[in-house]
Scaffold this active site. Structure first.
Site, PDB file in Angstrom:
ATOM      1  N   CYS A 112       0.797  -1.224   0.000  1.00 37.86           N
ATOM      2  CA  CYS A 112       0.000   0.000   0.000  1.00 37.86           C
ATOM      3  C   CYS A 112       0.830   1.275   0.000  1.00 37.86           C
ATOM      4  CB  CYS A 112      -0.943  -0.006   1.203  1.00 37.86           C
ATOM      5  SG  CYS A 112      -2.023  -1.448   1.264  1.00 37.86           S
ATOM      6  N   HIS A 252      -3.454   6.816   2.776  1.00 43.55           N
ATOM      7  CA  HIS A 252      -3.855   5.557   2.154  1.00 43.55           C
ATOM      8  C   HIS A 252      -5.251   5.181   2.639  1.00 43.55           C
ATOM      9  CE1 HIS A 252      -4.095   1.454   0.928  1.00 43.55           C
ATOM     10  NE2 HIS A 252      -3.918   0.981   2.154  1.00 43.55           N
ATOM     11  N   ASN A 282     -10.164  -0.597  -0.497  1.00 46.34           N
ATOM     12  CA  ASN A 282      -8.705  -0.501  -0.468  1.00 46.34           C
ATOM     13  C   ASN A 282      -8.140  -1.072  -1.767  1.00 46.34           C
ATOM     14  OD1 ASN A 282      -5.968  -0.719  -0.010  1.00 46.34           O
ATOM     15  ND2 ASN A 282      -6.152  -1.675   1.996  1.00 46.34           N
TER      16      ASN A 282
END
Length: 329
Positions: A112, A252, A282
């Site tokens: 990520c 994020h 996500n």
């Protein structure tokens, strides 16, 4: 001389997997998912789509917006945990798809945090004065590595990506500072157990579902909040900035509770925080560049604004980046 962002783009697959859809697949419900994660839906690629297809679309949009030819691109760096192949980089496939015959490139595997890693790397290459134009992309086809019988992961992840074009500038725009970290002792908490040289594919690894994402959610959650807050506050301190000087904070998009807690620790106000996790879930390396493109399209950032990025991912990896916004196509 700095490296500055001059164009942004994203690719969102057309297929939608809603919380209602997931109710019919695993033991969960719509309200539980939304309250625990902030996610309402996520997008999935078509059966014939892969990460390189999303990235090629993003790259072509960047060329169109900047009015540059593919031959003018010097570097392509793609952050992804879901490459088309293990040997051939996604960047190589994208280079061929868009006809960037003068470009070289490679992939970065930092989960990520990958896009921040890639943007830092690309910026330094531009600042070396050897290269003029670089395409930096973060994208993931998470549906390829998610077990849709595991409610701990299938409610969280989606497919998608975004990217930026960076080029040199003699103004003070661009990447001003970054703080990047890795801690390999956290590798067991967020990983795919098989498929690499440690556990090559076998009947046993397939039977035991070892080719899907495994996540220790509680451990990842705790580390994500603490680490993203630490590096965000540190980069502000290093640049003698108070939180109110930041126009837009783009963390994020892993979980809305993580975002809220991180922002609170940093002393940021609600109006400063960019959140779009409800629409995409996500998308791993894709969340930050998708958010940047949406912020540009919605005129949430303009010339001279300060933008703060932060991320945390498998590895463990984490980091923050401070950008002074310039003229963007």
């Amino acid at each position: 001389m700095n490296a500055t962002i001059t164009a942004t783009a994203k690719y969102i697959p057309k297929n939608i997997l809603s919380n209602k859809d997931l109710e019919r697949m695993v033991d969960t419900n719509e309200e539980w998912i939304k309250s625990r994660t902030g996610i309402e839906k996520r997008h999935l690629v078509d059966e014939d789509e892969a990460t390189s297809d999303m990235c090629a679309s993003i790259a072509q949009k960047l060329l169109d917006k900047s009015q540059k030819s593919a031959e003018e691109i010097d570097i392509i760096i793609i952050a992804t945990s879901t490459p088309d192949h293990l040997v051939v980089s996604t960047a190589a496939i994208v280079q061929d798809k868009i006809g960037a015959t003068n470009a070289w490139g490679y992939d970065i595997a930092a989960a990520c945090t990958g896009f921040i890693y890639a943007l830092e790397t690309g910026a330094k290459l531009i600042e070396s004065k050897k290269y003029n134009n670089a395409i930096i992309i973060g994208a993931d086809t998470m549906s390829a590595i998610i077990d849709y019988e595991d409610r701990n992961t299938c409610v969280i992840f989606g497919d998608g990506g975004g990217g930026v074009l960076i080029e040199k500038t003699h103004n003070d725009y661009g990447v001003l500072d970054s703080i990047l970290h890795t801690d390999g002792s956290g590798s067991k908490f967020l990983t795919i157990p098989a498929g690499g040289s440690r556990n090559p594919a076998s009947n046993e690894t397939i039977k035991n579902k070892m080719h899907f994402v495994y996540q220790d959610g509680k451990t990842a959650f705790k580390h994500a909040v603490n680490r993203m807050a630490e590096v965000s506050m540190k980069i502000l301190q290093n640049n003698s900035l108070s939180p109110d000087k930041i126009k837009l904070f783009i963390p994020h998009q892993a979980n809305k509770r993580i975002i809220d807690l991180t922002a609170k620790k940093c002393g940021l106000k609600e109006k400063q925080i960019f959140i779009n996790i409800e629409n995409y879930g996500n998308t791993t390396a894709g969340t930050i560049p998708i958010a940047i493109d949406e912020a540009v399209n919605n005129k949430m950032i303009i010339e001279n604004d300060l933008l703060l990025l932060t991320a945390f991912g498998g590895g463990f990896t984490w980091g923050s980046m401070l950008i002074k916004w310039g003229n963007v196509n």
